[in-house]
Design an enzyme around this catalytic site. Sequence first.
Site, short mmCIF file in Angstrom:
data_model
loop_
_atom_site.label_atom_id
_atom_site.label_comp_id
_atom_site.label_asym_id
_atom_site.label_seq_id
_atom_site.Cartn_x
_atom_site.Cartn_y
_atom_site.Cartn_z
N HIS A 113 12.73 41.46 61.89
CA HIS A 113 12.31 40.16 61.34
C HIS A 113 12.58 39.03 62.34
O HIS A 113 13.01 37.94 61.94
CB HIS A 113 13.02 39.88 60.01
CG HIS A 113 12.48 40.70 58.86
ND1 HIS A 113 11.34 40.36 58.17
CD2 HIS A 113 12.91 41.87 58.33
CE1 HIS A 113 11.10 41.27 57.23
NE2 HIS A 113 12.04 42.21 57.31
N ASP B 91 13.02 34.33 60.15
CA ASP B 91 12.16 35.50 59.91
C ASP B 91 11.02 35.45 60.91
O ASP B 91 10.97 34.56 61.77
CB ASP B 91 11.66 35.55 58.46
CG ASP B 91 11.56 36.98 57.96
OD1 ASP B 91 10.81 37.77 58.56
OD2 ASP B 91 12.24 37.32 56.98
N GLU C 223 14.54 46.49 57.22
CA GLU C 223 13.19 46.79 57.72
C GLU C 223 13.09 46.69 59.24
O GLU C 223 12.24 46.01 59.78
CB GLU C 223 12.19 45.85 57.04
CG GLU C 223 12.18 46.02 55.53
CD GLU C 223 11.30 45.01 54.81
OE1 GLU C 223 10.53 45.47 53.93
OE2 GLU C 223 11.38 43.81 55.06
C1 ACM Z 1 14.09 42.53 51.83
O1 ACM Z 1 13.51 42.30 50.77
N1 ACM Z 1 13.41 42.92 52.91
C2 ACM Z 1 15.52 42.40 51.95
#
Ligand code: ACM
Length: 521
Positions: A271, A197, A335
């Site tokens: 991410h 991440d 995201e």
């Molecule tokens: C997430 O909670 N962004 C998968």
Amino acid sequence: MYKKLFLPILFFSSFVSIAVNAQNNDPYMGIVPAPVSVKKLSGDFIVNQQTVLVADSITNKAVVFLADFLQNKANLIVKPQAYTGQSVNNGIIITSAGADALPAQGYRLLITPQNVTIIGRGAGIFNGIQTLLQLMPLEYGATIKIPGAEIDDYPRFTYRGLHLDVSRHFFGVDFIKKYIDLMAMYKLNNFHWHLSDDQGWRVEIKKYPKLISVASNRAETLIGNYHDRTPQQFDNTPYGGYYTQDQVRDIVKYAADRYINVIPEIDLPGHSKAALTAYPEYGCNIASSYTVSGTWSERHDVFCPSEATFSFLQDVLNEVMDLFPGKYIHIGGDEVAKDDWQNSKLAQDVIKKNKLKDEQGLQSYFVKRMEAIVNARGRTAIGWDEVLQGGIAPNVTIMSWQGEAGGIAAARQSHDVIMVPSNMGLYLDHAQGRLGTEPVGIGSYKPLSMTYAYNPTPSVLTPGQQKYIIGVQANLWVEYIATGSKVEYMILPRALAMAEVGWTPLANKNYKDFLETRLPQ
Ligand code: ACM
């Protein structure tokens, strides 16, 4: 003096009798998740130094697990012996004879004063052993008394998962094994390991050593909740951690010995700030520099869709697939900020060249390229529900986290779905107590009752579409969770409620019995 002694004894003995009465009144004999069918039988089986353990295969890993348990926990040395089909006295018999009609992962457990018999295949035997262990008392001396029972059991869903983010904070090998132990006890069979991440890359990739030397470390970490202070304050303390490939193999085997599959997640194309700090040439923003993030929620840095990036990610995914032999590889997809792509000539050229509609189309193109790498090795990719945007990849399994809508849409398109809706009690980083009563965290309020009440098959789907819901999972994001004890605080007892959601037939669910009888026990 007498008073002092007497009161604790009185208290303790009444506590024990409450526990025993509770077990007597409980149709499920204290077992979590509640089985399909439980019939209580009179009499007990006593495990003692003379008890024999007989099995079709004495090297079966579930049999070895039980023998190790009895030796380590109770100092009872029961060397497994080959089962010949002959009846044995004072024996624990583990066999697949008679298991043909059992559903996958199912078992039959019979406990009489003479014998314990577990019938099953593969994971079914292991699940039967876990039920047997739950029927043992917590404390015992030289013998273990197990109440008579006839139990037939199998899971409602084949996939029952528990997730752990190890990027925002890092947890060492011993803790990961403890997490897996807990999963095994409650028949959870998929460990989703969120390994990358913005705040840190956590798995060694031999071909790209800077993923460890650079991307696994950050300079500092935000103090308190994201919204607590303006400006934000940081702890000025370097933070890092990673798993070597040997450690990963050790954990994968540890899990496999407990019939738990480990699903690695490499979160793409968003991410990715930690990876881009190590290899900025694969980002769209080479001119500005990347730094491994020490704060939460800020995610604008994404991989740029160049052939060099795809080749890098192919290498990474191939090393990951060498380490993780399971069916599923999670490629993220959540995201994905679009601004880098909007401002990048390279990204815009890829959109034009491939006749993509827009940045959502580019995201879909990116995910399809990643899925092809995974499929080429005979594996199945999992993506978060955003991968539906711009067109779903052909074979992807969807993890529905933004409510159930993504899962519903995917099931309607005949894609497998794992339900993890954040708004329905499956995000265990959300507070389980009322505002102001919980330690620093992400907030929200998702009590145990909500997790327990969740039903993963939305009624808007037809029975045929509901078949694509292969299971359910709970996630633990760890921005505000830096220690193993806080991980345990957050997942317990809600992970047990989720285990019952995934395993127990709807008709057998009973929150009052779960909350008041089985959970305390
Ligand atoms: C997430 O909670 N962004 C998968």
